[in-house]
Write a protein that holds these residues in place. Structure first.
Motif, short mmCIF file in Angstrom:
data_model
loop_
_atom_site.label_atom_id
_atom_site.label_comp_id
_atom_site.label_asym_id
_atom_site.label_seq_id
_atom_site.Cartn_x
_atom_site.Cartn_y
_atom_site.Cartn_z
N UNK A 120 -10.52 6.36 33.69
CA UNK A 120 -11.23 5.11 33.92
C UNK A 120 -12.66 5.34 34.32
N UNK A 121 -12.91 6.42 35.04
CA UNK A 121 -14.27 6.80 35.43
C UNK A 121 -14.29 8.27 35.81
N UNK A 122 -15.46 8.85 35.77
CA UNK A 122 -15.59 10.26 36.09
C UNK A 122 -15.33 10.49 37.58
N UNK A 123 -14.88 11.70 37.88
CA UNK A 123 -14.62 12.07 39.27
C UNK A 123 -13.19 11.87 39.71
N UNK A 124 -12.35 11.24 38.89
CA UNK A 124 -10.95 11.05 39.24
C UNK A 124 -10.20 12.37 39.11
N UNK A 125 -9.18 12.55 39.97
CA UNK A 125 -8.43 13.80 39.95
C UNK A 125 -7.59 13.95 38.69
N UNK A 126 -7.12 12.85 38.16
CA UNK A 126 -6.28 12.91 36.97
C UNK A 126 -6.53 11.71 36.08
N UNK A 127 -6.08 11.78 34.82
CA UNK A 127 -6.30 10.67 33.89
C UNK A 127 -5.41 9.48 34.18
N UNK A 128 -5.84 8.31 33.69
CA UNK A 128 -5.03 7.10 33.80
C UNK A 128 -3.78 7.23 32.94
N UNK A 129 -3.98 7.67 31.71
CA UNK A 129 -2.86 7.87 30.78
C UNK A 129 -3.33 8.83 29.70
N UNK A 130 -2.42 9.21 28.82
CA UNK A 130 -2.73 10.16 27.75
C UNK A 130 -2.28 9.58 26.41
N UNK A 131 -2.99 9.98 25.36
CA UNK A 131 -2.61 9.63 23.99
C UNK A 131 -2.31 10.94 23.26
N UNK A 132 -1.14 11.01 22.64
CA UNK A 132 -0.68 12.21 21.97
C UNK A 132 -0.68 12.00 20.46
N UNK A 133 -1.09 13.03 19.72
CA UNK A 133 -1.06 13.02 18.26
C UNK A 133 -0.09 14.11 17.82
N UNK A 134 1.03 13.71 17.20
CA UNK A 134 2.07 14.65 16.81
C UNK A 134 2.21 14.68 15.29
#
Length: 357
Positions: free
Chosen positions: A312-326
């Motif tokens: 959501x913004x820089x500086x966060x410890x981890x991502x909000x969610x992830x998108x995977x391409x399989x």
């Protein structure tokens, strides 16, 4: 045509749709009825923490299952519709496409719109990012030529937002687009959005259960023998036993795994992806389920090629969610090869914003 009822739920929370159930536990205070305003003093342990009444449940610890009245406008077009992509079949302000009671009509991308529920589930940032990542991933895969998608399947399509955004991007090459959805009200709204944007000749919404597709029993949901070069999905994020279910049943079924989780999505996608190295399954999930997604992909016979971590913004410890391409694994590739990880910062992605180029 949609059936009269939704498909059955699978989890132990079937009572969630029972109108006689106890009102859901308040999500804000977790059923305590109050929130801390000042922590206990570390110098004086005998001094209790100060608390205030929960503003959501008003101290009753439960949320009353009452419909909320929305003051938002029924139609929300762009202030200045961007001249991007194919033209709209109808103007959003056309009386012929006016939303019904409890619905609203908003801009989606370009000149296209989407029907949504005033007091229910709506498309969000993860839907926008799933469609955007699918386009960007295929653009690199097909480079230096323009990316092409002829057949697209969107499983658990909901209001059809990902299906529509994908159709908007690939409108020059798309020949068939199919969305599968279990909730009747979502099926009806998605079908109207298809007609609104002039996609009746190429797109269709099928009312059915994703678990049937995962078992290899399409039951008429998928045309016989059909395979797709792009499959997309936005599974629910939370196991049914975790957290308090939302007051509105439709939102709960979109957020909690009441009809199965990411494993069902991977199994369904693997059965209907076209053979070959260029077919893709693009799916989003919360960042805490990365290892689970890897296991689900492997169990279904797919391999994750790329992961986009969305912040959501820089500086966060981890991502909000992830998108995977399989993709289907290449027999000539080394076993156990890893995948690329990319970062996407979504500083402002709101309803009505077109997808960035």
């Amino acid at each position: 045509m949609a059936d009269a009822t939704d498909t059955a739920l699978v989890s132990s929370t079937n009572h969630y749709l029972d109108t006689e159930r106890t009102p859901p536990t308040c999500w804000k205070c977790s059923g305590t009825g109050s929130l801390p305003t000042k922590p206990a003093s570390p110098r004086d342990p005998s001094e209790p923490a100060q608390r205030k009444q929960c503003p959501v449940c008003k101290g009753f610890k439960h949320i009353a299952a009452q419909p909320r009245v929305s003051s938002k406008p029924a139609v929300r077009p762009f202030k200045k519709p961007p001249p991007v992509g194919p033209p709209a079949c109808f103007a959003l302000t056309d009386p012929e496409v006016a939303p019904g009671p409890g619905e609203f009509l908003s801009s989606l991308c370009g000149s296209w719109g989407i029907y949504q529920i005033v007091d229910g589930h709506r498309y969000t940032t993860d839907d926008v990012c799933t469609a955007m990542v699918a386009y960007r991933h295929l653009a690199r895969l097909h480079a230096p030529h323009p990316p092409t998608v002829e057949k697209h399947l969107d499983i658990g399509t909901g209001l059809s937002s990902v299906l529509l955004m994908t159709a908007h991007r690939f409108h020059t090459t798309l020949k068939q687009s199919v969305g599968v959805e279990a909730q009747t009200i979502h099926v009806r709204l998605a079908q109207r959005s298809i007609a609104l944007n002039g996609l009746a000749a190429t797109a269709s919404i099928r009312h059915g259960d994703l678990r049937d597709l995962a078992r290899g029993d399409p039951g008429g949901l998928i045309p016989e023998g059909a395979v797709f070069d792009l499959v997309t999905g936005t599974p629910p994020y939370f196991p049914a036993a975790e957290g308090a279910l939302p007051t509105v049943a439709g939102r709960g079924q979109c957020a909690f795994e009441l009809r199965g989780g990411c494993e069902v999505y991977f199994d369904a996608a693997a059965r209907f992806m076209a053979p070959g190295p260029r077919s893709r399954f693009v799916v989003c999930q919360t960042s805490r389920e990365i290892r689970r997604m890897e296991r689900a992909a492997k169990a279904s016979g797919l391999r994750i090629m790329e992961r986009w971590d969305v912040y959501g913004r820089e500086g966060k410890a981890g991502p909000l969610f992830c998108v995977f391409c399989a993709a289907r694994p290449d027999p000539d590739e080394a076993v156990g090869q890893g995948y690329d990880v990319r970062t996407l910062f979504v500083l402002l992605v709101e309803s009505g914003r077109p997808l960035p180029e």
